[in-house]
Design a protein around this motif. Structure first.
Motif, PDB file in Angstrom:
ATOM      1  N   TYR A 189       0.743  -1.204   0.062  1.00 38.33           N
ATOM      2  CA  TYR A 189      -0.181   0.004  -0.102  1.00 38.33           C
ATOM      3  C   TYR A 189       0.926   1.033  -0.032  1.00 38.33           C
ATOM      4  N   CYS A 190       1.885   0.938   0.740  1.00 38.50           N
ATOM      5  CA  CYS A 190       2.818   2.267   0.939  1.00 38.50           C
ATOM      6  C   CYS A 190       3.478   2.671  -0.492  1.00 38.50           C
ATOM      7  N   ARG A 191       3.778   1.416  -1.345  1.00 31.65           N
ATOM      8  CA  ARG A 191       4.543   1.736  -2.531  1.00 31.65           C
ATOM      9  C   ARG A 191       3.311   2.560  -3.574  1.00 31.65           C
ATOM     10  N   ARG A 192       2.332   2.226  -3.579  1.00 35.48           N
ATOM     11  CA  ARG A 192       1.001   2.955  -3.997  1.00 35.48           C
ATOM     12  C   ARG A 192       0.716   4.174  -3.472  1.00 35.48           C
ATOM     13  N   ASP A 193       0.816   4.651  -2.281  1.00 41.55           N
ATOM     14  CA  ASP A 193       0.629   5.488  -1.578  1.00 41.55           C
ATOM     15  C   ASP A 193      -0.385   6.580  -1.941  1.00 41.55           C
ATOM     16  N   PRO A 194      -1.575   6.062  -2.193  1.00 45.01           N
ATOM     17  CA  PRO A 194      -2.656   7.159  -2.659  1.00 45.01           C
ATOM     18  C   PRO A 194      -2.838   8.404  -1.890  1.00 45.01           C
ATOM     19  N   GLY A 195      -2.415   8.469  -0.656  1.00 47.17           N
ATOM     20  CA  GLY A 195      -2.611   9.701  -0.010  1.00 47.17           C
ATOM     21  C   GLY A 195      -1.269  10.850  -0.108  1.00 47.17           C
ATOM     22  N   GLY A 196      -0.458  10.379  -0.902  1.00 49.49           N
ATOM     23  CA  GLY A 196       0.847  11.188  -1.196  1.00 49.49           C
ATOM     24  C   GLY A 196       1.395  11.593   0.266  1.00 49.49           C
ATOM     25  N   GLU A 197       1.479  10.563   1.042  1.00 48.50           N
ATOM     26  CA  GLU A 197       2.253  10.791   2.367  1.00 48.50           C
ATOM     27  C   GLU A 197       3.804  10.470   2.515  1.00 48.50           C
ATOM     28  N   THR A 198       4.402   9.895   1.560  1.00 45.69           N
ATOM     29  CA  THR A 198       5.608   9.321   1.710  1.00 45.69           C
ATOM     30  C   THR A 198       6.488  10.380   1.043  1.00 45.69           C
ATOM     31  N   VAL A 199       7.691  10.515   1.274  1.00 51.07           N
ATOM     32  CA  VAL A 199       8.608  11.104   0.784  1.00 51.07           C
ATOM     33  C   VAL A 199       8.562  11.211  -0.768  1.00 51.07           C
ATOM     34  N   GLN A 200       8.765   9.992  -1.420  1.00 52.80           N
ATOM     35  CA  GLN A 200       8.692   9.786  -2.900  1.00 52.80           C
ATOM     36  C   GLN A 200       7.294  10.346  -3.440  1.00 52.80           C
ATOM     37  N   TYR A 201       6.424  10.848  -2.697  1.00 54.98           N
ATOM     38  CA  TYR A 201       5.418  11.326  -3.384  1.00 54.98           C
ATOM     39  C   TYR A 201       4.978  12.629  -2.872  1.00 54.98           C
ATOM     40  N   GLY A 202       5.887  13.515  -2.360  1.00 54.84           N
ATOM     41  CA  GLY A 202       5.971  14.852  -1.639  1.00 54.84           C
ATOM     42  C   GLY A 202       5.568  14.771  -0.306  1.00 54.84           C
ATOM     43  N   GLY A 203       5.197  13.685   0.465  1.00 53.38           N
ATOM     44  CA  GLY A 203       4.998  13.585   1.871  1.00 53.38           C
ATOM     45  C   GLY A 203       6.322  13.765   2.746  1.00 53.38           C
ATOM     46  N   ASP A 204       5.994  13.433   4.105  1.00 54.90           N
ATOM     47  CA  ASP A 204       7.132  13.657   4.937  1.00 54.90           C
ATOM     48  C   ASP A 204       7.464  12.327   5.423  1.00 54.90           C
ATOM     49  N   LEU A 205       6.762  11.278   5.162  1.00 56.40           N
ATOM     50  CA  LEU A 205       7.089  10.028   5.747  1.00 56.40           C
ATOM     51  C   LEU A 205       7.998   9.178   5.058  1.00 56.40           C
ATOM     52  N   THR A 206       9.074   8.373   5.765  1.00 53.98           N
ATOM     53  CA  THR A 206       9.746   7.394   5.064  1.00 53.98           C
ATOM     54  C   THR A 206       8.996   6.150   5.114  1.00 53.98           C
TER      55      THR A 206
END
Length: 145
Positions: free
Chosen positions: A51-68
């Motif tokens: 789910y993290c790899r898809r990150d539909p909410g844009g929460e991870t660093v790779q999608y502009g968020g701040d979570l590893t």
């Protein structure tokens, strides 16, 4: 989302009720093509990582968020724990009931109407996948893809 081949370490997924959510790893499936076909699953770290790899909410660093990725998995692991999902189908009647750990159960009858909303937003694709896994003969008759 309660049960299909998974990309996560070759596990079996349980397709759950939202295309924008995580899957659950299949624990058991019984009574296939019967009046009481059942499957259960729980959310694992592998499900959360996918789910993290898809990150539909844009929460991870790779999608502009701040979570590893590690922080993302920890956040959702804390929220869902080891959530238990269950789906039950009556293959002779074409019914499927999905029981999430929180919220109301969902029930759907097959075949669907020709104009039925089967978009991701409707939540129908995972329910169709669950029915197909529990009732493959009926799913073929109803042309569920």
């Amino acid at each position: 989302m309660l049960l299909a081949a998974s990309g996560a370490a070759g596990a079996r997924d349980s397709p759950l009720a939202s295309c924008k959510g995580w899957n659950a790893t299949l624990n058991q499936r019984s009574g296939i093509d019967s009046r009481r076909a059942t499957m259960t699953g729980t959310v694992t770290e592998a499900n959360l990582a996918e789910y993290c790899r898809r990150d539909p909410g844009g929460e991870t660093v790779q999608y502009g968020g701040d979570l590893t990725v590690k922080a993302y998995i920890a956040k959702y692991r804390q929220q869902v724990g080891h959530a238990f999902y269950r789906a039950v189908a009556d293959c002779t009647k074409g019914s499927l009931s999905f029981f999430p750990p929180q919220g109301d159960p969902q029930t759907v009858l097959f075949p669907l109407a020709e104009d039925a909303d089967t978009s991701c937003a409707s939540g129908m694709p995972p329910l169709m996948a669950q029915f197909k896994l529990l009732c493959p003969k009926a799913a073929a008759r109803y042309h569920i893809e």
